[in-house]
Write a protein that holds these residues in place. Structure first.
Motif, PDB file in Angstrom:
ATOM      1  N   TYR A   1      -8.058   4.623  17.948  1.00  0.00           N
ATOM      2  CA  TYR A   1      -6.652   4.616  18.350  1.00  0.00           C
ATOM      3  C   TYR A   1      -6.399   3.555  19.418  1.00  0.00           C
ATOM      4  O   TYR A   1      -7.317   3.145  20.127  1.00  0.00           O
ATOM      5  CB  TYR A   1      -6.261   5.994  18.896  1.00  0.00           C
ATOM      6  CG  TYR A   1      -6.643   7.139  18.000  1.00  0.00           C
ATOM      7  CD1 TYR A   1      -5.875   7.461  16.883  1.00  0.00           C
ATOM      8  CD2 TYR A   1      -7.787   7.908  18.253  1.00  0.00           C
ATOM      9  CE1 TYR A   1      -6.232   8.521  16.048  1.00  0.00           C
ATOM     10  CE2 TYR A   1      -8.150   8.962  17.427  1.00  0.00           C
ATOM     11  CZ  TYR A   1      -7.373   9.263  16.318  1.00  0.00           C
ATOM     12  OH  TYR A   1      -7.731  10.292  15.494  1.00  0.00           O
TER      13      TYR A   1
ATOM     14  N   SER B   1       1.972  10.007   7.619  1.00  0.00           N
ATOM     15  CA  SER B   1       2.239   9.420   8.934  1.00  0.00           C
ATOM     16  C   SER B   1       3.443  10.106   9.563  1.00  0.00           C
ATOM     17  O   SER B   1       4.156  10.876   8.913  1.00  0.00           O
ATOM     18  CB  SER B   1       2.493   7.917   8.810  1.00  0.00           C
ATOM     19  OG  SER B   1       3.625   7.661   7.992  1.00  0.00           O
TER      20      SER B   1
ATOM     21  N   ALA C   1      -3.725   5.311  14.672  1.00  0.00           N
ATOM     22  CA  ALA C   1      -2.411   5.554  15.268  1.00  0.00           C
ATOM     23  C   ALA C   1      -2.331   4.768  16.566  1.00  0.00           C
ATOM     24  O   ALA C   1      -3.364   4.385  17.145  1.00  0.00           O
ATOM     25  CB  ALA C   1      -2.189   7.041  15.530  1.00  0.00           C
TER      26      ALA C   1
ATOM     27  N   ASN D   1      -4.193  14.486  15.220  1.00  0.00           N
ATOM     28  CA  ASN D   1      -3.658  14.852  13.908  1.00  0.00           C
ATOM     29  C   ASN D   1      -3.717  13.725  12.891  1.00  0.00           C
ATOM     30  O   ASN D   1      -3.275  13.912  11.747  1.00  0.00           O
ATOM     31  CB  ASN D   1      -2.202  15.322  14.051  1.00  0.00           C
ATOM     32  CG  ASN D   1      -2.091  16.647  14.765  1.00  0.00           C
ATOM     33  OD1 ASN D   1      -2.930  17.526  14.586  1.00  0.00           O
ATOM     34  ND2 ASN D   1      -1.056  16.793  15.585  1.00  0.00           N
ATOM     35  N   HIS D   2      -4.221  12.560  13.307  1.00  0.00           N
ATOM     36  CA  HIS D   2      -4.168  11.406  12.413  1.00  0.00           C
ATOM     37  C   HIS D   2      -5.517  10.704  12.316  1.00  0.00           C
ATOM     38  O   HIS D   2      -6.174  10.456  13.332  1.00  0.00           O
ATOM     39  CB  HIS D   2      -3.099  10.420  12.887  1.00  0.00           C
ATOM     40  CG  HIS D   2      -1.725  11.009  12.848  1.00  0.00           C
ATOM     41  ND1 HIS D   2      -1.033  11.221  11.677  1.00  0.00           N
ATOM     42  CD2 HIS D   2      -0.924  11.474  13.848  1.00  0.00           C
ATOM     43  CE1 HIS D   2       0.130  11.773  11.952  1.00  0.00           C
ATOM     44  NE2 HIS D   2       0.220  11.941  13.252  1.00  0.00           N
TER      45      HIS D   2
ATOM     46  N   PRO E   1       1.016   5.884  12.058  1.00  0.00           N
ATOM     47  CA  PRO E   1       1.631   6.851  12.961  1.00  0.00           C
ATOM     48  C   PRO E   1       1.834   6.244  14.352  1.00  0.00           C
ATOM     49  O   PRO E   1       0.946   5.561  14.874  1.00  0.00           O
ATOM     50  CB  PRO E   1       0.613   7.994  13.001  1.00  0.00           C
ATOM     51  CG  PRO E   1      -0.159   7.859  11.719  1.00  0.00           C
ATOM     52  CD  PRO E   1      -0.253   6.376  11.498  1.00  0.00           C
TER      53      PRO E   1
END
Length: 315
Positions: A155, A265, A179, A307-308, A202
């Motif tokens: 990330y 997303s 993300a 969550n991604h 995302p």
């Protein structure tokens, strides 16, 4: 480990990442070439390192979480400082190093304009000819080659100019970052022109409505968009079909969410009423104006990140 040398050193070249297990097994099955390798530093510590990119020596601060163990894969967060700051300075106020993740805090190259201030690609004051996207790719390769990283859980976040750079990374490196989370982002035209990511990305964005440095309503003379327009642009880019009703957290937080987006997303915007050019929940000075303590940006972005994941690699 005793006798740890706290000095800058060059991390080795990364090897090819191994195939990743299904997401429910990501924490127990290796995902990068560095899984099983000896740790370069003690868990729970932050140490400076360097690597060469584009013929320049580049530096970054690396934090390993408490309990880091190369027998299981860990999420990786790359955090980009604002103009004139440093990676170590961002670590000091952001509290990102309290998260259960490896965190890298790279340093930009001194750019143009007033003072010797480090900056990132895409801004008008960035150092000419410096390819920070390529540097980021080399940094990821190096970290994944020496550490046990879950390559589907990488990330990017950043503050101000660094936040703007995460927008550029979302456009150009959607295959490496699951993300992004810009905070008080300076989204100059150079950080988003012809943005065509390889996959829906995302995004969770934070911005103060009274940010005097990067105005919430935009700044046409500098080519800065209104923040709601920038966020809505990502909702459109991600094919989001639904905007949920805004949620208000008293006294100063309004959260907007777009869902039913392509490939799972989502896009979230966190507006801080009367907030300044600051990092929400900062543990120390992070910029001018009011710093909210209603939320902690590092906690909110982590809840979003977790969550991604990048799509599973195809064979």
């Amino acid at each position: 480990m005793k006798g740890l040398l706290r000095r800058a050193c060059v991390l080795g070249t990364a090897l090819i990442a191994l195939p990743l297990a299904p997401s429910h097994a990501a924490d127990v099955r290796p995902s990068s070439a560095g899984c099983g390798a000896a740790s370069p530093q003690e868990p729970g510590t932050s140490v400076p390192y360097s690597l060469t990119s584009g013929g320049r020596e580049r530096t970054y601060q690396l934090h390993l979480p408490d309990g880091y163990d190369a027998s299981r894969s860990w999420p990786l967060i790359v955090a980009y400082h604002g103009r004139g700051n440093t990676g170590a300075g961002t670590e000091a106020f952001s509290r990102l190093s309290t998260l259960p993740a490896v965190v890298a805090y790279p340093d930009g190259v001194v750019g143009t304009g007033d003072g010797d201030r480090q900056a990132w690609q895409g801004a008008p004051y960035a150092a000419p000819g410096v390819d920070d996207v390529a540097f980021t790719g080399g940094l990821l390769d190096s970290l994944e080659g020496r550490l046990c990283v879950d390559t589907r859980r990488v990330y990017a976040t950043g503050k101000s100019n660094g936040a703007g750079f995460t927008g550029l990374l979302a456009c150009r490196m959607a295959d490496r970052f699951a993300a992004v989370a810009p905070v008080a982002g300076a989204f100059y035209p150079g950080t988003g022109e012809d943005c065509a990511p390889r996959r829906p990305v995302p995004v969770i964005d934070f911005h103060g409505t009274k940010d005097a440095t990067i105005p919430y309503a935009g700044d046409a003379e500098r080519g800065l968009p209104a923040i709601p327009d920038w966020v809505a642009g990502w909702a459109g880019r991600d094919g989001c079909a639904r905007r949920l009703p805004d949620e208000v957290t008293e006294p100063d937080i309004t959260t907007s969410r777009w869902t039913d987006c392509a490939d799972g997303s989502e896009v979230t915007h966190v507006a801080v009423t009367d907030g300044g050019h600051t990092w929400p929940g900062a543990d120390g000075y992070s910029g001018g104006g009011t710093t909210t303590q209603t939320i902690k940006a590092h906690e909110v972005l982590w809840d979003f990140f977790r969550n991604h994941r990048l799509p599973s690699p195809t064979r």
